[in-house]
Write a protein that holds these residues in place. Structure first.
Motif, PDB file in Angstrom:
ATOM      1  N   UNK A 165      43.702  62.074  26.873  1.00  0.00           N
ATOM      2  CA  UNK A 165      43.254  61.104  27.873  1.00  0.00           C
ATOM      3  C   UNK A 165      43.800  59.715  27.539  1.00  0.00           C
ATOM      4  N   UNK A 166      44.322  59.058  28.554  1.00  0.00           N
ATOM      5  CA  UNK A 166      44.788  57.685  28.375  1.00  0.00           C
ATOM      6  C   UNK A 166      46.184  57.549  27.808  1.00  0.00           C
ATOM      7  N   UNK A 167      46.898  58.657  27.581  1.00  0.00           N
ATOM      8  CA  UNK A 167      48.228  58.558  27.005  1.00  0.00           C
ATOM      9  C   UNK A 167      49.307  58.937  28.021  1.00  0.00           C
ATOM     10  N   UNK A 168      50.521  58.421  27.779  1.00  0.00           N
ATOM     11  CA  UNK A 168      51.697  58.856  28.514  1.00  0.00           C
ATOM     12  C   UNK A 168      52.529  59.695  27.558  1.00  0.00           C
ATOM     13  N   UNK A 169      52.764  60.939  27.935  1.00  0.00           N
ATOM     14  CA  UNK A 169      53.541  61.875  27.119  1.00  0.00           C
ATOM     15  C   UNK A 169      54.942  61.983  27.710  1.00  0.00           C
ATOM     16  N   UNK A 170      55.956  61.650  26.920  1.00  0.00           N
ATOM     17  CA  UNK A 170      57.334  61.707  27.395  1.00  0.00           C
ATOM     18  C   UNK A 170      57.968  63.057  27.146  1.00  0.00           C
ATOM     19  N   UNK A 171      58.856  63.488  28.049  1.00  0.00           N
ATOM     20  CA  UNK A 171      59.613  64.733  27.892  1.00  0.00           C
ATOM     21  C   UNK A 171      61.092  64.391  27.878  1.00  0.00           C
TER      22      UNK A 171
ATOM     23  N   UNK B   9      62.424  47.081  38.792  1.00  0.00           N
ATOM     24  CA  UNK B   9      61.521  48.095  39.338  1.00  0.00           C
ATOM     25  C   UNK B   9      61.123  49.114  38.271  1.00  0.00           C
ATOM     26  N   UNK B  10      62.042  49.440  37.359  1.00  0.00           N
ATOM     27  CA  UNK B  10      61.713  50.364  36.262  1.00  0.00           C
ATOM     28  C   UNK B  10      60.651  49.758  35.349  1.00  0.00           C
TER      29      UNK B  10
ATOM     30  N   UNK C 267      56.950  51.292  34.758  1.00  0.00           N
ATOM     31  CA  UNK C 267      56.439  51.562  33.415  1.00  0.00           C
ATOM     32  C   UNK C 267      55.068  50.920  33.231  1.00  0.00           C
ATOM     33  N   UNK C 268      54.951  49.655  33.636  1.00  0.00           N
ATOM     34  CA  UNK C 268      53.686  48.934  33.502  1.00  0.00           C
ATOM     35  C   UNK C 268      52.582  49.599  34.324  1.00  0.00           C
TER      36      UNK C 268
ATOM     37  N   UNK D 114      61.583  55.538  28.449  1.00  0.00           N
ATOM     38  CA  UNK D 114      60.871  56.426  27.523  1.00  0.00           C
ATOM     39  C   UNK D 114      60.334  55.632  26.335  1.00  0.00           C
ATOM     40  N   UNK D 115      61.142  54.698  25.821  1.00  0.00           N
ATOM     41  CA  UNK D 115      60.740  53.904  24.657  1.00  0.00           C
ATOM     42  C   UNK D 115      59.512  53.048  24.963  1.00  0.00           C
ATOM     43  N   UNK D 116      59.497  52.416  26.132  1.00  0.00           N
ATOM     44  CA  UNK D 116      58.389  51.519  26.471  1.00  0.00           C
ATOM     45  C   UNK D 116      57.159  52.274  26.949  1.00  0.00           C
ATOM     46  N   UNK D 117      57.358  53.474  27.483  1.00  0.00           N
ATOM     47  CA  UNK D 117      56.292  54.173  28.178  1.00  0.00           C
ATOM     48  C   UNK D 117      55.510  55.146  27.304  1.00  0.00           C
TER      49      UNK D 117
END
Length: 593
Positions: free
Chosen positions: A362-368, A488-489, A493-494, A517-520
């Motif tokens: 919960x509350x996380x962004x998981x990158x692929x 826009x990217x 992300x924000x 991916x690095x920021x997110x």
């Protein structure tokens, strides 16, 4: 100088009360500062306008912009008629160099290319076309670095090869096999080299209208580079390409740049940083006016763009700078598990995907991350319930709601953007929705636009908003950065980070833009295998471990400069060799460059 722009596609004088006329102070004194023209659109006299801004606020369709420009910008390069978009400055093609243009969509990049290719004669801001006045244009550029190039355009024309931004129009103008299209464009004899480097052999017998976005992007790129031209312009080479393919295209561009001037518009800053020798920064207000700066060193140009302040020009064009948190991935945040990803398999004819399992919090962004054709989108479809696994339990536990934005998006409706968003959420009119979704994704100007008239970048932003508008526990977004400009990217992300943390939901993002991916991402799921044949998902890992594993497979290293911005090391450079020897592929400590 005052610039008044009327967005003709948004001006509907028959649907409003002509507020721009009624509330204008100058009109009330008897001046014809604002009138309705013969075409039913508002016309504003820039000489009479005092810049009060009342008409901007009163227009119900947001069709008016009035800007006061600095005195240095009194000579436009080109303007699209009365109350139309104005372009100031031009980028400079340089023999043997790759010149980059960095700026938002709608800032005049395509207009610049049309001028440089001789398709559009610059009118120097005059409302009437200045046909037959090349002498006047050349006088304007006398003594500048562009004079010789403009003179060549005027005297003999310049042959330009262009890779367009939106490639989905290619199947509309050419039907047939890929090989037939490519052979028709081969004017340099290097087509076979491009086919080999871009791994196009397996699709040569396919019809153009059956290609995926990534395949079509590579075909368009090969077709452009195969033409014999004086000047090459590449508009967004990376959408739908994985990082492996992006590096391959970068190598080929550098090869061609040794003998021909190349200009690229690219929103993947890592690739632009690797490719370009110089960068022109474009700033202004999209669809209103654009300014193209003189060339800057690529590192300086990108850093100034992210800072939002151009030092030489003394211009601040953005309130907030983009900051890369150098220690953000070292943090360990305790989060509650949202769902457990079960071990499962999915098999298609000629392809198999294996998932080891894991969790989403919960509350996380998981990158692929991983190559194209390795199973990332299949994994997303399994979690979204679009596909079912061959073995193992259901991909998502009962009671978990999933919202899914697919990789390829199409309008498929003539409903307005506002109608689509209102049908997706009951929160449209809340201050939260307006401030957290509509404003940062810059959707206000297109709310009344039919979905089937949107550009690729506009459609992408609407798709992100529609995905986040659903009531769900898990949000899956497949390549949300495609066709978005840098600004826009960063906004997207924000939005996604704030949404995940504020709503205590999980967000899973598939993307090939390393900056995004690095920021997110808080953690990373790494896909490995053989593209088109087999794939396997490993993780989730902490960002440091996951990126090290991913970049080691790719064979490239990243460093951070003193601003914290990640940069790709030149292959074989001292830093590249040093980091590889230490197994630190992902961001060594910030350098002093």
């Amino acid at each position: 100088m005052r610039l008044a722009v009327v967005h003709r596609d948004r001006c509907h004088s028959k649907k409003c009360g002509n507020e721009c006329i009624i509330y204008c102070p100058r009109v009330r004194t008897g001046d014809e500062t604002v009138v309705i023209g013969e075409d039913g659109k508002a016309e504003i006299s820039e000489e009479l306008c005092v810049g009060c801004g009342i008409c901007i606020k009163k227009c119900p369709f947001g069709a008016i912009d009035i800007i006061t420009l600095p005195v240095e910008l009194d000579n436009p390069t080109h303007r699209y008629g009365k109350n139309g978009f104005a372009l100031y400055g031009l980028p400079i093609p340089v023999e043997g160099k790759v010149s980059g243009i960095l700026g938002p969509n709608g800032i005049g990049k395509s207009t610049s290319v049309a001028i440089l290719s001789g398709q559009l004669k610059p009118n120097l801001g005059e409302e009437e076309e200045i046909e037959g006045t090349w002498d006047r244009i050349l006088k304007q550029y006398a003594g500048t670095e562009l004079f010789d190039y403009i003179k060549a355009v005027a005297e003999r024309g310049v042959k330009v090869a262009v890779k367009p931004q939106y490639i989905d129009g290619i199947p509309k103008v050419f039907q047939g096999r890929v090989e037939d299209l490519l052979r028709r464009t081969d004017e340099t004899g290097r087509l076979d080299h491009y086919i080999r480097e871009l791994s196009l052999s397996s699709i040569l017998n396919k019809n153009i209208d059956t290609l995926s976005g990534g395949e079509l992007q590579r075909v368009a790129f090969a077709a452009c580079l195969s033409r014999e031209a004086d000047f090459y312009f590449l508009d967004e080479i990376t959408p739908f390409l994985d990082i492996y393919q992006r590096m391959a295209t970068a190598r080929m561009i550098r090869e061609l740049a040794a003998i021909r001037p190349i200009m690229i518009v690219e929103h993947d800053l890592a690739i632009l940083d690797l490719l370009a020798d110089t960068v022109h920064v474009g700033y202004g207000k999209p669809a209103v006016f654009g300014v193209i700066t003189r060339p800057k060193g690529v590192r300086v140009g990108i850093n100034q763009y992210l800072e939002g302040y151009l030092h030489e020009e003394n211009v601040r064009f953005r309130k907030n700078q983009v900051v890369f948190e150098t220690r953000s991935h070292m943090k360990t945040i305790e989060r509650e598990t949202l769902l457990t990803i079960p071990s499962m398999k999915k098999t298609y004819p000629g392809f198999s995907l294996t998932i080891e399992g894991g969790d989403i919090r919960k509350g996380e962004v998981l990158g692929l991350v991983g190559a194209n054709g390795i199973g990332k989108s299949t994994f997303a479809k399994l979690l979204a319930g679009v596909e079912e696994p061959d073995s193992g339990s259901d991909a998502v536990q009962p009671g978990i709601k999933v919202s899914y934005k697919p990789q390829y998006i199409r309008a498929g409706s003539d409903a307005t953007v506002e109608e689509l968003l209102r049908s997706a959420t009951r929160r449209f009119d809340t201050s939260y929705y307006q401030h957290e979704i509509i404003e940062p994704l810059v959707l206000e100007p297109i709310l009344q636009s039919p979905a089937d008239t949107l550009s690729g970048g506009e459609l992408q932003r609407v798709a992100i908003a529609l995905c986040l508008s659903q009531d769900a526990d898990l949000y899956i977004l497949d390549e949300p950065s495609a066709h978005l400009d840098v600004e826009q990217r960063m906004n997207a992300v924000s939005v996604m980070k704030h949404f995940a943390e504020g709503k205590e939901v999980g967000i899973l993002v598939i993307d090939h833009d390393m900056y995004s991916i690095d920021m997110l991402s808080e953690r990373l799921l790494v896909f490995e295998g053989e593209p088109g044949s087999r794939g396997a998902a490993y993780g989730p890992f902490r960002m440091q471990d996951g990126m090290n594993r991913f970049l080691a497979n790719l064979g490239i290293t990243f460093r951070r400069d003193k601003t914290g911005r990640p940069r790709i090391n030149k292959l074989g450079s001292f830093l590249d060799r040093d980091q590889k020897s230490r197994g630190e592929y992902y961001y060594a400590t910030a350098s002093d460059e």
